[in-house]
Design a protein around this motif. Structure first.
Motif, PDB file in Angstrom:
ATOM      1  N   LEU A  11      37.134  45.930  37.707  1.00  0.00           N
ATOM      2  CA  LEU A  11      38.282  46.814  37.468  1.00  0.00           C
ATOM      3  C   LEU A  11      39.010  47.173  38.767  1.00  0.00           C
ATOM      4  N   SER A  12      39.469  46.142  39.457  1.00  0.00           N
ATOM      5  CA  SER A  12      40.133  46.347  40.751  1.00  0.00           C
ATOM      6  C   SER A  12      41.484  45.635  40.737  1.00  0.00           C
ATOM      7  N   LEU A  13      42.532  46.338  41.106  1.00  0.00           N
ATOM      8  CA  LEU A  13      43.857  45.688  41.112  1.00  0.00           C
ATOM      9  C   LEU A  13      43.925  44.493  42.077  1.00  0.00           C
ATOM     10  N   PRO A  14      43.273  44.570  43.258  1.00  0.00           N
ATOM     11  CA  PRO A  14      43.359  43.388  44.134  1.00  0.00           C
ATOM     12  C   PRO A  14      42.387  42.254  43.755  1.00  0.00           C
ATOM     13  N   LYS A  22      51.603  36.323  36.951  1.00  0.00           N
ATOM     14  CA  LYS A  22      53.062  36.320  36.768  1.00  0.00           C
ATOM     15  C   LYS A  22      53.432  37.274  35.634  1.00  0.00           C
ATOM     16  N   LEU A  23      54.214  38.280  35.985  1.00  0.00           N
ATOM     17  CA  LEU A  23      54.681  39.239  34.969  1.00  0.00           C
ATOM     18  C   LEU A  23      55.534  38.500  33.943  1.00  0.00           C
ATOM     19  N   GLY A  24      55.323  38.842  32.672  1.00  0.00           N
ATOM     20  CA  GLY A  24      56.148  38.234  31.616  1.00  0.00           C
ATOM     21  C   GLY A  24      55.722  36.816  31.285  1.00  0.00           C
ATOM     22  N   LEU A  61      47.024  48.527  34.124  1.00  0.00           N
ATOM     23  CA  LEU A  61      47.678  47.211  34.238  1.00  0.00           C
ATOM     24  C   LEU A  61      48.979  47.190  33.426  1.00  0.00           C
ATOM     25  N   ARG A  62      48.908  47.749  32.223  1.00  0.00           N
ATOM     26  CA  ARG A  62      50.113  47.775  31.370  1.00  0.00           C
ATOM     27  C   ARG A  62      51.225  48.568  32.049  1.00  0.00           C
ATOM     28  N   SER A  63      50.832  49.670  32.672  1.00  0.00           N
ATOM     29  CA  SER A  63      51.875  50.503  33.288  1.00  0.00           C
ATOM     30  C   SER A  63      52.531  49.777  34.469  1.00  0.00           C
ATOM     31  N   LEU A  64      51.878  48.734  34.970  1.00  0.00           N
ATOM     32  CA  LEU A  64      52.499  47.926  36.035  1.00  0.00           C
ATOM     33  C   LEU A  64      53.325  46.777  35.450  1.00  0.00           C
ATOM     34  N   GLY A  65      53.381  46.725  34.119  1.00  0.00           N
ATOM     35  CA  GLY A  65      54.219  45.717  33.463  1.00  0.00           C
ATOM     36  C   GLY A  65      53.468  44.482  32.985  1.00  0.00           C
ATOM     37  N   HIS A  66      52.139  44.461  33.141  1.00  0.00           N
ATOM     38  CA  HIS A  66      51.383  43.277  32.726  1.00  0.00           C
ATOM     39  C   HIS A  66      51.180  43.250  31.219  1.00  0.00           C
ATOM     40  N   ARG A  67      51.066  42.055  30.682  1.00  0.00           N
ATOM     41  CA  ARG A  67      50.704  41.939  29.269  1.00  0.00           C
ATOM     42  C   ARG A  67      49.175  41.869  29.199  1.00  0.00           C
ATOM     43  N   VAL A  68      48.582  42.850  28.526  1.00  0.00           N
ATOM     44  CA  VAL A  68      47.125  42.894  28.429  1.00  0.00           C
ATOM     45  C   VAL A  68      46.722  42.795  26.968  1.00  0.00           C
ATOM     46  N   VAL A  69      45.852  41.839  26.675  1.00  0.00           N
ATOM     47  CA  VAL A  69      45.238  41.816  25.344  1.00  0.00           C
ATOM     48  C   VAL A  69      43.881  42.498  25.504  1.00  0.00           C
TER      49      VAL A  69
END
Ligand code: FAD
Ligand code: DLZ
Ligand code: SF4
Length: 510
Positions: A11-14, A22-24, A61-69
């Protein structure tokens, strides 16, 4: 479209698997699955902690714009395994590649290595570079060495990462300040309350899920007060540095009845699931030294645990698996007694440490090592059973860190790959480092007989039973000289007491 799988302890952003996301375009998959939640019967708090931390991370992650399932545990379509969930998403969408950061356990790595063939798309496994020493770096360091010793590894890590250094010399002139540490606790000691946070709505939902689905698992679910977000984990770290670090060194090895947290950091939960990263913890401690709020013996001691022990242990794991999991140098075979799950034993030290483990999914190092670990060694419990216990009961436990601590540090099951001798100790040690013996039915200073502390005769019995394997060890041979000088009747008493006690233990009456 590329599928990025993120595991519960990633659970680490880096994270390396998220680096070029790639966003989107790409999709990130996270799944709460039965296979991971039950391959050992994890403590209820451990499951709740990870599920809640996973849910919060998915939101971040979602709040950064990522698509998360995100596949929750109770979702009807949930196949119950990581492979099943990857397959399901791959079949539902146009997935061209799967990217994962190396898992922390061999069993999962082994399985993932078959995924590419089974899924028919490339699976890229990336190094977990949240650790300061790569698995390859450790192999290089270890290759050609006769013995693997923490101290030399630690010094290299300090130099390589410029931690507590004064040019090419260690700050203060010494690498290690352990002789200032290891104090027992004074009678009156004010231990600050540990970090705690009220469960939010997400955590409350997870607590209800765990109550419903994992009632058979070990441990108390509530009260639940662990951090489940990076923000709160950072607060826990800050609180440690401000309130406990200055005394960490002095009381690192001390145990006090009713004080499960002492001056430890309680960050292993967060470090091991990725909410905190090792270097930021090290730098926070280093800053406290430079600011004059914590002494060098504490700061160095704490940093050694992270850049030394934690990295070293992980290196040992990947260097030695899969054979390491099956080692049993002392041929120990006794089953774990029931009291490891209940705490119901007359031995007060074990009672306290197990009850605290049950309540908190946590025990500090010296409790794990010198009480539960030491007893497991002396009683001759089978390494696989001990290992499974440690993996299940602590919220910071993953095999990469638990197994070398069990097989190497406490049970000598690896024959001394990195410990120069078994960590066996009698009741005198526990009495010196704790006040448990004051509240025990056994007498710590009595060596034999029904009232004697069982650690006392089990200690000699252990040496007697394992003489063939241990006498030639230079660090143990001195102790055998004391044994040799004991009268035959004394030796006989020790053997008889041990037989009686171990029979009680086997009948769950100890
Ligand atoms: P602190 O005492 O504050 O130490 C700071 C950090 O140093 C810890 O958070 C941890 O990341 C690291 N550290 C310290 N000692 C070790 C060590 N021996 N190995 C690896 N890292 C270390 N630690 C785990 O994280 N997971 C486990 O499953 C685990 N199992 C253990 C089993 C046994 C038999 C023993 C003897 C030790 C085990 N440890 C394990 C190591 C240690 O006991 C815990 O890391 C520590 O108690 C965690 O509490 P803390 O965060 O308050 O640590
Ligand atoms: C420990 C754990 C638990 C209890 N549950 C999950 C889960 O449902 N999904 C997941 O991705 N990871 C979980 N984990 C963490 C994994 O067991 C861990 O990633 C592997 O053991 C590798 O370290
Ligand atoms: Fe543990 Fe022995 Fe002390 Fe009792 S007397 S608390 S069994 S060390």
């Amino acid at each position: 479209m590329r599928l990025r799988l993120v595991l519960g302890d990633q659970l680490s952003l880096p994270l390396s698997s998220l680096r070029d996301v790639k966003l989107g375009e790409d999709v990130i998959l996270m799944a709460e699955v039965n296979e991971e939640a039950t391959y050992v019967r994890h403590h209820k708090k451990k499951i709740a902690f990870l599920f809640s931390a996973m849910r919060h991370f998915a939101e971040a992650l979602r709040s950064l714009g990522h698509r998360v399932v995100y596949v929750p545990y109770g979702c009807p379509e949930n196949t119950g395994s990581l492979f099943g969930e990857v397959l399901r998403l791959k079949e539902a969408e146009a997935v061209t590649e799967i990217i994962v950061t190396m898992p922390g356990e061999y069993r999962l790595l082994n399985e993932m290595e078959s995924w590419q063939d089974r899924l028919g798309v490339p699976v890229e496994l990336r190094e977990d570079d949240r650790f300061l020493c790569s698995t390859e770096g450790f192999q290089k360091w270890a290759s050609g060495r006769k013995s693997l010793r923490l101290e030399y590894f630690y010094r290299e890590m300090r130099r390589n990462h410029d931690i507590l250094m004064d040019g090419d010399k260690p700050l203060g002139g010494k690498w290690n300040y352990d002789h200032d540490n290891r104090q027992s606790a004074p009678k009156r000691l004010d231990v600050p309350a540990p970090f705690s946070v009220e469960p939010d709505r997400v955590t409350e939902e997870v607590l209800a899920l765990v109550t419903d689905q994992f009632s058979e698992h070990f441990g108390d679910l509530k009260p639940f007060s662990l951090a489940v977000t990076r923000e709160d984990a950072l607060k826990a770290l800050d609180q440690f540095v401000a309130e406990r670090l200055s005394k960490f060194g002095n009381y690192q090895d001390a145990m006090v009845q009713g004080e499960p947290w002492m001056f430890h950091s309680h960050i292993s939960f967060y470090l091991n699931c990725g909410l905190l990263l090792p270097l930021e913890c090290v730098h926070a401690a280093e800053r406290a030294y430079f600011d004059g709020t914590a002494p060098l013996n504490s700061v160095e001691g704490f940093i050694r645990q992270i850049v030394g022990w934690r990295e070293f242990i992980r290196g040992i794991y990947w260097h030695s698996m899969p054979e390491y999991a099956g080692l049993n140098y002392l041929s120990a075979s006794r089953d774990l007694p029931e009291f490891y799950w209940t705490g119901e034993t007359q031995m007060n030290c074990l009672h306290q440490c197990i009850v605290e483990t049950k309540a908190n999914a946590y025990a500090h190092h010296i409790q794990r090592l010198m009480v539960i670990g030491n007893f497991s060694l002396l009683a001759g419990f089978a390494p696989k059973e001990v290992s499974e216990w440690y993996l299940a009961v602590y919220a910071d436990a993953y095999e990469w860190v638990e197994l070398p601590n069990v097989n190497g540090m406490i049970l000598f099951a690896d024959g001394g790959l990195f410990a120069s001798k078994p960590y066996a100790a009698s009741g005198a040690y526990i009495n010196k480092m704790s006040n448990y013996c004051e509240h025990c039915v056994y007498a710590h200073a009595t060596k034999t007989g029904e009232k004697a502390c069982p650690f006392n005769y089990l200690y000699w019995n252990f040496l007697d039973q394992n003489e063939e394997k241990l006498r030639s060890n230079p660090r143990v041979s001195m102790i055998y000289r004391t044994w040799d000088k004991m009268s035959d009747s004394k030796k006989q008493e020790i053997r008889t007491d041990s037989r009686r006690f171990l029979a009680l233990l086997d009948g769950s009456q100890a």
